[in-house]
Design a protein around this motif. Structure first.
Motif, PDB file in Angstrom:
ATOM      1  N   GLU A 189       1.064  -1.603   0.100  1.00 25.93           N
ATOM      2  CA  GLU A 189      -0.390   0.183  -0.300  1.00 25.93           C
ATOM      3  C   GLU A 189       1.249   1.322   0.052  1.00 25.93           C
ATOM      4  OE1 GLU A 189      -3.721   1.792   2.930  1.00 25.93           O
ATOM      5  OE2 GLU A 189      -3.112   0.751   3.500  1.00 25.93           O
ATOM      6  N   PRO A 190       0.691   2.394  -0.547  1.00 25.10           N
ATOM      7  CA  PRO A 190       1.458   2.780  -0.819  1.00 25.10           C
ATOM      8  C   PRO A 190       1.364   4.258   0.400  1.00 25.10           C
ATOM      9  CG  PRO A 190       0.203   2.909  -3.287  1.00 25.10           C
ATOM     10  CD  PRO A 190      -0.040   2.460  -1.674  1.00 25.10           C
ATOM     11  N   MET A 191       2.114   5.012   0.583  1.00 23.79           N
ATOM     12  CA  MET A 191       2.624   5.650   1.379  1.00 23.79           C
ATOM     13  C   MET A 191       2.141   7.085   1.258  1.00 23.79           C
ATOM     14  SD  MET A 191       2.334   3.732   4.847  1.00 23.79           S
ATOM     15  CE  MET A 191       1.497   2.618   4.168  1.00 23.79           C
ATOM     16  N   ALA A 192       3.188   7.758  -0.592  1.00 23.80           N
ATOM     17  CA  ALA A 192       3.160   8.500  -0.652  1.00 23.80           C
ATOM     18  C   ALA A 192       4.221   7.793  -1.976  1.00 23.80           C
ATOM     19  CB  ALA A 192       4.904   9.332  -0.346  1.00 23.80           C
ATOM     20  N   VAL A 193       3.263   8.774  -3.013  1.00 24.95           N
ATOM     21  CA  VAL A 193       4.082   9.067  -4.301  1.00 24.95           C
ATOM     22  C   VAL A 193       4.708   9.852  -4.923  1.00 24.95           C
ATOM     23  CG1 VAL A 193       3.105   8.618  -6.908  1.00 24.95           C
ATOM     24  CG2 VAL A 193       1.936   7.075  -4.831  1.00 24.95           C
ATOM     25  N   PHE A 194       5.450   9.787  -6.012  1.00 24.73           N
ATOM     26  CA  PHE A 194       6.339  11.092  -5.971  1.00 24.73           C
ATOM     27  C   PHE A 194       6.354  11.593  -7.385  1.00 24.73           C
ATOM     28  CE2 PHE A 194       7.700   9.979  -1.875  1.00 24.73           C
ATOM     29  CZ  PHE A 194       8.013  11.402  -1.196  1.00 24.73           C
ATOM     30  N   GLU A 195       6.400  12.558  -8.324  1.00 21.27           N
ATOM     31  CA  GLU A 195       6.476  12.413  -9.962  1.00 21.27           C
ATOM     32  C   GLU A 195       7.626  13.677  -9.779  1.00 21.27           C
ATOM     33  OE1 GLU A 195       3.939  14.438 -13.129  1.00 21.27           O
ATOM     34  OE2 GLU A 195       3.443  12.561 -12.595  1.00 21.27           O
ATOM     35  N   LEU A 196       8.877  13.432  -9.901  1.00 23.82           N
ATOM     36  CA  LEU A 196       9.856  14.379  -9.754  1.00 23.82           C
ATOM     37  C   LEU A 196      10.619  14.237 -11.810  1.00 23.82           C
ATOM     38  CD1 LEU A 196      10.297  12.812  -7.095  1.00 23.82           C
ATOM     39  CD2 LEU A 196      12.883  13.355  -7.843  1.00 23.82           C
ATOM     40  N   THR A 197      10.468  15.642 -11.946  1.00 25.12           N
ATOM     41  CA  THR A 197      10.765  15.933 -13.604  1.00 25.12           C
ATOM     42  C   THR A 197      12.192  15.990 -13.839  1.00 25.12           C
ATOM     43  OG1 THR A 197       8.693  16.857 -14.018  1.00 25.12           O
ATOM     44  CG2 THR A 197      10.826  17.143 -15.183  1.00 25.12           C
ATOM     45  N   LEU A 198      12.900  14.740 -14.223  1.00 25.48           N
ATOM     46  CA  LEU A 198      14.158  14.569 -14.278  1.00 25.48           C
ATOM     47  C   LEU A 198      14.794  15.181 -15.389  1.00 25.48           C
ATOM     48  CD1 LEU A 198      16.908  12.707 -13.208  1.00 25.48           C
ATOM     49  CD2 LEU A 198      15.468  10.556 -14.706  1.00 25.48           C
ATOM     50  N   SER A 199      15.896  15.664 -14.856  1.00 24.96           N
ATOM     51  CA  SER A 199      16.722  16.663 -16.765  1.00 24.96           C
ATOM     52  C   SER A 199      18.015  16.013 -16.116  1.00 24.96           C
ATOM     53  CB  SER A 199      16.482  18.242 -15.718  1.00 24.96           C
ATOM     54  OG  SER A 199      17.481  18.689 -17.271  1.00 24.96           O
ATOM     55  N   ILE A 200      18.131  15.537 -17.726  1.00 28.25           N
ATOM     56  CA  ILE A 200      19.989  15.291 -18.175  1.00 28.25           C
ATOM     57  C   ILE A 200      20.526  15.604 -18.888  1.00 28.25           C
ATOM     58  CG2 ILE A 200      19.010  13.229 -16.187  1.00 28.25           C
ATOM     59  CD1 ILE A 200      19.102  11.025 -19.239  1.00 28.25           C
ATOM     60  N   LYS A 201      21.371  15.699 -18.938  1.00 25.17           N
ATOM     61  CA  LYS A 201      22.197  16.592 -20.375  1.00 25.17           C
ATOM     62  C   LYS A 201      23.932  15.727 -20.394  1.00 25.17           C
ATOM     63  CE  LYS A 201      24.198  20.275 -22.336  1.00 25.17           C
ATOM     64  NZ  LYS A 201      23.901  21.771 -22.935  1.00 25.17           N
ATOM     65  N   GLN A 202      24.423  15.413 -21.469  1.00 22.33           N
ATOM     66  CA  GLN A 202      25.552  14.493 -21.523  1.00 22.33           C
ATOM     67  C   GLN A 202      26.467  15.673 -21.401  1.00 22.33           C
ATOM     68  OE1 GLN A 202      26.667  12.522 -24.890  1.00 22.33           O
ATOM     69  NE2 GLN A 202      28.348  12.288 -24.458  1.00 22.33           N
ATOM     70  N   SER A 203      27.583  15.866 -20.583  1.00 16.41           N
ATOM     71  CA  SER A 203      28.290  16.418 -19.780  1.00 16.41           C
ATOM     72  C   SER A 203      29.240  16.544 -20.938  1.00 16.41           C
ATOM     73  CB  SER A 203      28.960  16.381 -18.278  1.00 16.41           C
ATOM     74  OG  SER A 203      28.093  15.992 -17.495  1.00 16.41           O
ATOM     75  N   LYS A 204      29.811  17.539 -21.142  1.00 14.31           N
ATOM     76  CA  LYS A 204      30.941  17.511 -22.146  1.00 14.31           C
ATOM     77  C   LYS A 204      32.227  17.448 -21.694  1.00 14.31           C
ATOM     78  CE  LYS A 204      29.084  21.165 -24.772  1.00 14.31           C
ATOM     79  NZ  LYS A 204      28.787  20.740 -25.444  1.00 14.31           N
ATOM     80  N   ARG A 205      32.453  17.393 -19.910  1.00  9.49           N
ATOM     81  CA  ARG A 205      34.232  17.229 -19.733  1.00  9.49           C
ATOM     82  C   ARG A 205      34.258  14.964 -19.861  1.00  9.49           C
ATOM     83  NH1 ARG A 205      33.237  18.115 -13.810  1.00  9.49           N
ATOM     84  NH2 ARG A 205      32.328  19.040 -13.343  1.00  9.49           N
TER      85      ARG A 205
END
Length: 159
Positions: free
Chosen positions: A143-159
């Motif tokens: 049974e869920p206690m909490a539900v989260f929706e996170l907007t994940l933001s990713i980008k390839q790093s240059k280094r």
């Protein structure tokens, strides 16, 4: 030689200690990790509970952060790519008081693979929502206690 879960937990603990101390203080542990799913548990202790003897909502946010972010970091490392990862927004629905150890589950491995493919191919930042469910298996099963929706933001790093 360390098992993949032990390596992941060592990396998580080190990352928390050196980069994000609140993660380290919360003591999350990865208990399951595969291509599609990650499960992270945070124990209910003096440091992680509030005045109502349930898990503090800030610690719940840490658990959601770790469950959503660790999978993306792990998948990028498997590909030999460095990524810049952040969360742009969070929506949390708190359904019940978590009065025991909390298990955070993210089943969005395929979505994260698609995000990484797009970020690597285009070199642009990719933003998509991942869902994390928090449960207290010892008291309430699945049974869920909490539900989260996170907007994940990713980008390839240059280094």
């Amino acid at each position: 030689m360390l098992s993949p879960i032990r390596k992941a937990n060592f990396y998580l603990s080190s990352f928390g200690f050196f980069k994000v101390p609140f993660i380290w203080l919360s003591r999350p542990k990865i208990i399951s990790l595969d291509e599609n799913k990650v499960e992270v548990i945070i124990p209910l202790r003096r440091r992680t509970k509030n005045h109502l003897n349930s898990m503090y909502f800030g610690v719940l946010a840490v658990g959601a952060d770790v469950a959503g972010g660790f999978m993306a970091m792990g998948k990028a490392q498997q590909r030999g790519k460095r990524i810049s990862l952040a969360f742009k927004s969070v929506k949390g629905e708190f359904l019940k008081r978590p009065e025991a150890d909390v298990l955070f589950t993210c089943n969005d491995g395929k979505l994260i693979d698609e995000m990484l493919d797009e970020a690597i191919a285009t070199g642009e930042r990719v933003n998509k929502a991942v869902t994390i469910t928090a449960t207290c298996p010892s008291l309430h099963g699945d049974e869920p206690m909490a539900v989260f929706e996170l907007t994940l933001s990713i980008k390839q790093s240059k280094r």
